[in-house]
Scaffold this motif. Structure first.
Motif, PDB file in Angstrom:
ATOM      1  N   LYS A   1       9.414  54.543  18.563  1.00 29.34           N
ATOM      2  CA  LYS A   1      10.567  54.954  17.783  1.00 29.34           C
ATOM      3  C   LYS A   1      11.513  55.735  18.677  1.00 29.34           C
ATOM      4  O   LYS A   1      11.097  56.398  19.614  1.00 29.34           O
TER       5      LYS A   1
ATOM      6  N   PHE B   1      10.441  52.520  -0.510  1.00 28.55           N
ATOM      7  CA  PHE B   1       9.858  53.652   0.220  1.00 28.55           C
ATOM      8  C   PHE B   1       9.900  54.907  -0.608  1.00 28.55           C
ATOM      9  O   PHE B   1      10.885  55.174  -1.275  1.00 28.55           O
TER      10      PHE B   1
ATOM     11  N   ARG C   1       6.075  43.884  11.148  1.00 30.55           N
ATOM     12  CA  ARG C   1       7.289  43.936  11.974  1.00 30.55           C
ATOM     13  C   ARG C   1       8.173  42.786  11.529  1.00 30.55           C
ATOM     14  O   ARG C   1       7.731  41.633  11.518  1.00 30.55           O
TER      15      ARG C   1
ATOM     16  N   HIS D   1      13.606  52.722  10.073  1.00 33.77           N
ATOM     17  CA  HIS D   1      12.435  51.904  10.357  1.00 33.77           C
ATOM     18  C   HIS D   1      12.574  50.958  11.530  1.00 33.77           C
ATOM     19  O   HIS D   1      11.758  50.061  11.701  1.00 33.77           O
TER      20      HIS D   1
ATOM     21  N   TYR E   1      11.996  45.713  12.696  1.00 33.96           N
ATOM     22  CA  TYR E   1      11.983  46.584  11.527  1.00 33.96           C
ATOM     23  C   TYR E   1      10.519  46.789  11.166  1.00 33.96           C
ATOM     24  O   TYR E   1       9.784  45.831  10.952  1.00 33.96           O
ATOM     25  N   HIS E   2      10.114  48.029  11.121  1.00 33.08           N
ATOM     26  CA  HIS E   2       8.686  48.335  10.948  1.00 33.08           C
ATOM     27  C   HIS E   2       8.395  48.838   9.561  1.00 33.08           C
ATOM     28  O   HIS E   2       9.154  49.603   8.997  1.00 33.08           O
ATOM     29  N   ASN E   3       7.245  48.428   9.073  1.00 30.70           N
ATOM     30  CA  ASN E   3       6.937  48.544   7.674  1.00 30.70           C
ATOM     31  C   ASN E   3       5.438  48.683   7.474  1.00 30.70           C
ATOM     32  O   ASN E   3       4.680  47.989   8.122  1.00 30.70           O
TER      33      ASN E   3
END
Lengths: 254, 254
Positions: free
Chosen positions: A104, B249, B194, A96, A245-247
């Motif tokens: 990415k 996740f 983020r 992530h 950090y991607h979510n």
DNA sequence: AAGTGGTCTAGACCACTAG
DNA sequence: TAGTGGTCTAGACCACTTC
């Protein structure tokens, strides 16, 4: 003229819960037991319907839920396959970290240490194993665009990964979870993570080439397979100076 | 004797894509337009089937996807309702800070500032509005067990929240997203986040009562409604000394 | 042409909720 | 008892893949 339901093998399905849940449980069992391996096709829907003695719609409902779970993938005209973690799939499902622009990128992985040990209390709790059980500890440095950005500390229960050596680990030609799957038949389905902010210190700071006291994102991840069985503990330290950090929460768009 | 498909109102559904997607789009449109408000029931499945002139199974498939998306909830014997963000729902769907033991707790929210301003470049980009458009900026401090743990900085486009005053905002008796929904008809469906690690400084450090240079987790969240329209930018700073940000996740267990 | 998943129909019966 | 969602069946036809 609703025919009385007849089972091809009545013993396969016991009542008390919906048929599609029974079918789903059987399919799950088959996958977890390695009866169909990653990348292989399960029987056709018509075949399963005949085998279980239920209508095709019931099979579809069971398969639907496994597809939603990520355990199976459908390919029209070809069949339904056990999800394979090769290539991009796992990478973009469980990795992530993104650049500042949100792009990415593939990390380059370098293994800096590989050792056998006994589980400490924290590891034992996270992995649901006994203290002092054998584990393997691996430290990787992940670089993005040539710069070290992440230090990963993995702890694996040796019992689940018999014969795992540094040579095997570093010689893999794909993602780590792909190795889990192809060599040990372990399908990672879910992860559970705890994130905190910490300060760089010691070896980790040095590996990331940041001064002591720099802020680092710590990610403590437990990877789970069927029945929520833990298979890996991974503590990551991320330099978020140039990455994030991607979510995302909540599914679908519309 | 498969009868030719007849539509109660043929103009409602145009071909080219599956019927259930058409139905889904119509339902989405109705919810987004406020035709059925949060907590209200949509028509019964039989009623919808008659209205669109399709089979009930097709309606169910459309509704299924909206349930999966979180826009609708089913209640057997009662009906299908537009998801209401009151009480716990939103809290545990979009609030991810947990104690060290993993226990979730309700935060106490205190509003420390509320002001009108013009969007800066970053806010405009995040909210997909023009620079200099009117926004409201709100700063909240969230306490867990009496200790301040999070500073939230919200930016809301004024156009979406007409007449929002500090009095209204602080007088709410529920979550913030519930206010969005009940007063402005805005249903938050997804969030995009983020995360990075930062160091405490200035007012935020003071509000959290931590020394300058302490590590803080920064969460930059954009809340989205139907059609991925952004409705809120929220930058949170979390003191993760005694808490963590929890994340999962992959769906389902089995 | 044969086999696979994808859509859609039409209807039966069950489980739950409300008046 | 009437109305709702939940499960299940049986079959038609379509779209895609492979031979």
């Amino acid at each position: 003229m609703t025919a009385p339901p007849t089972r091809a093998d009545p013993a396969l399905l016991r009542p008390g819960r919906p048929l599609y849940e029974e079918v789903r449980a059987h399919l799950t069992e088959g996958i977890a037991a390695g009866r169909w391996k990653a990348g292989e096709a399960i029987p056709s829907e018509a075949g399963l319907a005949a085998h279980f003695g239920v209508a095709i719609g019931t099979i579809r409902k069971a398969v639907d839920s496994l597809v939603a779970q990520g355990a199976l993938v459908r390919r029209q005209g070809k069949g339904t396959f056990v999800t394979a973690h090769d290539g991009r799939r796992l990478m973009f499902h469980f990795f992530h970290v993104v650049g500042e622009d949100g792009a990415k990128a593939y990390p380059e992985v370098r293994t800096v240490s590989f050792e056998r040990a006994r589980a400490d209390a924290a590891e034992a709790a996270a992995l649901a194993i006994a203290r002092d059980e054998r584990v393997v500890r691996i430290r990787n440095v992940l670089a993005l665009a040539g710069e070290p950005v992440i230090v990963d500390d993995l702890t694996l229960p040796s019992a689940l990964f018999p014969g795992l050596t540094e040579r095997i680990f570093t010689a893999r030609d794909n993602t780590i979870y792909h190795l889990f799957q192809s060599r040990y038949g372990i399908n990672v389905l879910r992860t559970d993570e705890r994130l905190r902010a910490t300060l760089a210190a010691g070896a980790i700071g040095a590996l990331l080439r940041v001064p002591a006291g720099s802020p680092l994102l710590e990610v403590r991840r437990v990877a789970l397979t069927f029945r929520d069985r833990p298979v890996e503990l991974r503590v990551s330290h991320v330099n978020t100076a140039r990455h994030a950090y991607h979510n995302t929460f909540g599914k679908g768009d519309a």
